[in-house]
Scaffold this motif. Sequence first.
Motif, PDB file in Angstrom:
ATOM      1  N   GLY A   1      33.841  40.232  39.734  1.00 15.57           N
ATOM      2  CA  GLY A   1      33.352  39.019  39.075  1.00 15.57           C
ATOM      3  C   GLY A   1      34.326  37.862  39.226  1.00 15.57           C
ATOM      4  N   PHE A   2      35.616  38.140  39.060  1.00 18.46           N
ATOM      5  CA  PHE A   2      36.619  37.093  39.231  1.00 18.46           C
ATOM      6  C   PHE A   2      36.676  36.610  40.679  1.00 18.46           C
ATOM      7  CE2 PHE A   2      38.610  38.373  35.147  1.00 18.46           C
ATOM      8  CZ  PHE A   2      38.650  37.104  34.574  1.00 18.46           C
ATOM      9  N   ARG A   3      36.521  37.518  41.640  1.00 15.83           N
ATOM     10  CA  ARG A   3      36.503  37.116  43.051  1.00 15.83           C
ATOM     11  C   ARG A   3      35.325  36.179  43.308  1.00 15.83           C
ATOM     12  NH1 ARG A   3      38.135  42.417  43.839  1.00 15.83           N
ATOM     13  NH2 ARG A   3      36.002  43.115  44.272  1.00 15.83           N
ATOM     14  N   MET A   4      34.159  36.521  42.779  1.00  9.85           N
ATOM     15  CA  MET A   4      32.973  35.680  42.972  1.00  9.85           C
ATOM     16  C   MET A   4      33.185  34.311  42.332  1.00  9.85           C
ATOM     17  SD  MET A   4      29.907  38.506  42.475  1.00  9.85           S
ATOM     18  CE  MET A   4      28.866  37.318  41.724  1.00  9.85           C
ATOM     19  N   LEU A   5      33.737  34.295  41.120  1.00  8.88           N
ATOM     20  CA  LEU A   5      33.989  33.036  40.424  1.00  8.88           C
ATOM     21  C   LEU A   5      34.995  32.184  41.192  1.00  8.88           C
ATOM     22  CD1 LEU A   5      33.602  31.236  37.954  1.00  8.88           C
ATOM     23  CD2 LEU A   5      35.373  32.559  36.799  1.00  8.88           C
ATOM     24  N   THR A   6      36.060  32.813  41.675  1.00  9.10           N
ATOM     25  CA  THR A   6      37.074  32.091  42.445  1.00  9.10           C
ATOM     26  C   THR A   6      36.481  31.506  43.718  1.00  9.10           C
ATOM     27  OG1 THR A   6      38.809  33.518  41.570  1.00  9.10           O
ATOM     28  CG2 THR A   6      39.329  32.315  43.582  1.00  9.10           C
ATOM     29  N   ASN A   7      35.673  32.295  44.416  1.00 14.22           N
ATOM     30  CA  ASN A   7      35.027  31.799  45.634  1.00 14.22           C
ATOM     31  C   ASN A   7      34.118  30.615  45.334  1.00 14.22           C
ATOM     32  OD1 ASN A   7      36.314  33.699  47.215  1.00 14.22           O
ATOM     33  ND2 ASN A   7      34.619  35.152  47.149  1.00 14.22           N
TER      34      ASN A   7
END
Length: 98
Positions: A80-86
């Motif tokens: 989820g954090f990777r998606m948000l960061t992207n």
Amino acid sequence: MNYQELIAKALKGRSVNGAAKTWGVPQKTLENYVKGKTLPNYTTAAILARESGIGLAEVMTILIDEEHRRKPLKEMVAAGFRMLTNALNRLYAGLSAA
């Protein structure tokens, strides 16, 4: 026995502050173990074994089971954090280009 039961048994009704002083563990660290925010290190695992009257091998098994139980949640949060960061990076790139 599960992780929370192990912690409760080792505390023997003591406060986190009292147990931390007795065990030589920082109060905040022990508080994080009690709240389930982090899992104990090897030294604290040995203390839990001694304080709870449970063999170290069984304590380690309980900690391993707890770590495996948490792993899927940890992986979902990381994804989820990777998606948000992207998404934020794409948004920032779009704003910078404008």
